[in-house]
Enzyme design. Structure first.
Site, PDB file in Angstrom:
ATOM      1  N   ASP A  70      27.307  49.549  48.920  1.00  0.00           N
ATOM      2  CA  ASP A  70      27.079  48.224  48.417  1.00  0.00           C
ATOM      3  C   ASP A  70      27.601  47.395  49.500  1.00  0.00           C
ATOM      4  OD1 ASP A  70      30.009  47.337  47.104  1.00  0.00           O
ATOM      5  OD2 ASP A  70      29.570  49.611  47.065  1.00  0.00           O
ATOM      6  N   GLU A 161      35.106  43.121  36.562  1.00  0.00           N
ATOM      7  CA  GLU A 161      36.414  43.818  36.719  1.00  0.00           C
ATOM      8  C   GLU A 161      37.673  43.059  36.585  1.00  0.00           C
ATOM      9  OE1 GLU A 161      36.809  44.227  41.273  1.00  0.00           O
ATOM     10  OE2 GLU A 161      34.501  43.736  41.011  1.00  0.00           O
TER      11      GLU A 161
END
Length: 266
Positions: A70, A161
């Site tokens: 990513d 997150e």
């Protein structure tokens, strides 16, 4: 008058003392060797835990795992002409790019990366970084207006997150669910959730999010994350390949081709 014969008892005392000292010395030497041997597992120098060892351990444990990377603007400008799509003997089979952040943020490298990567022999994906203090509807709209997905691309991904500093945990969950519902309605697929092991257990587990495909981050020296229903595991943030000057995140998708296909847009 005749003298008595001298006693030899003191000689035996000295002999017994010497024998005891010698025996004690031998015992101490042997005992110290035994102690050293028993404690060797704790006192010997531990070999360094390198990213190479971690990579090998992960793919030995999940032998049908599929490697992916990513990328965001933090990787800088990518030289796609020199970009290597292999690490050791494992091909990189999917690339996921950050597109948006919060209700108005745009990754400054997204459009460039998305366009330059369209002819690469990989499956591409896109994720949104969720800002927990910003409006969830506007965040979904920001992603939808920016990202156009086609058949064969990976399903959209929500990166959540962090905890909110202005609202309760329950209100945060409602916002996350709202984003997921809006994006699912637009793309007609259930999105994937990216999060950390601890955040998943503290905020998402048993709150209606376990039904989503879970992409979990855990960089520790473990055989697999605590989140057992994961489909992608981000196991390292210190990867390196030619064509990208900065460190990259490394991910393994488990379940082989069947699971890989399930994560693609229809």
């Amino acid at each position: 008058m005749p003298r008595k014969k001298a006693s030899n008892s003191w000689i035996w005392v000295i002999f017994l003392i010497l024998l005891t000292l010698i025996g004690g010395t031998i015992f101490l030497v042997k005992y110290s060797k035994w102690i050293k041997r028993e404690l060797s597992d704790y006192t010997r120098k531990t070999p360094p835990w390198t990213e190479t060892l971690k990579f090998e351990q992960v793919f030995n444990h999940f032998q049908n795992g599929i490697l992916g990377v990513d990328i965001s603007q933090y990787q800088g400008k990518i030289d796609f002409k020199k970009l290597s799509l292999q690490i050791k003997n494992h091909p990189i089979q999917f690339l996921v790019f950050r597109a948006t952040m919060g209700d108005d943020g745009l990754d400054r490298r997204f459009k460039e990366n998305w366009e330059a990567s369209k002819n690469l022999p990989v499956v591409r994906g896109v994720y949104h970084y969720y800002r927990p203090n910003e409006n969830s509807t506007r965040q979904a709209e920001n992603f939808i207006q920016t990202v156009k997905l086609e058949s064969g691309d990976l399903i959209p991904v929500l990166d959540i997150e962090k905890h909110s500093t202005i609202q309760s945990r329950e209100r945060l969950r409602q916002g996350i669910k709202n984003w997921l519902n809006l994006v699912e309605a637009h793309y007609a697929v259930k999105p994937m959730i990216y999060t950390g092991d601890r955040f998943f257990w503290e905020v998402l587990h048993n709150q209606g999010f376990d039904e989503y495909p879970i992409w979990v981050a855990n960089y520790n020296r473990v055989l697999e994350p605590e989140t057992k229903n994961w489909v992608i595991w981000q196991f390292s943030e210190k990867g390196s390949i030619e064509g990208i000057g900065e460190r990259i995140d490394l991910n393994i998708l488990r379940g082989g081709r069947f699971q890989f296909h399930k994560l693609k847009m229809p």
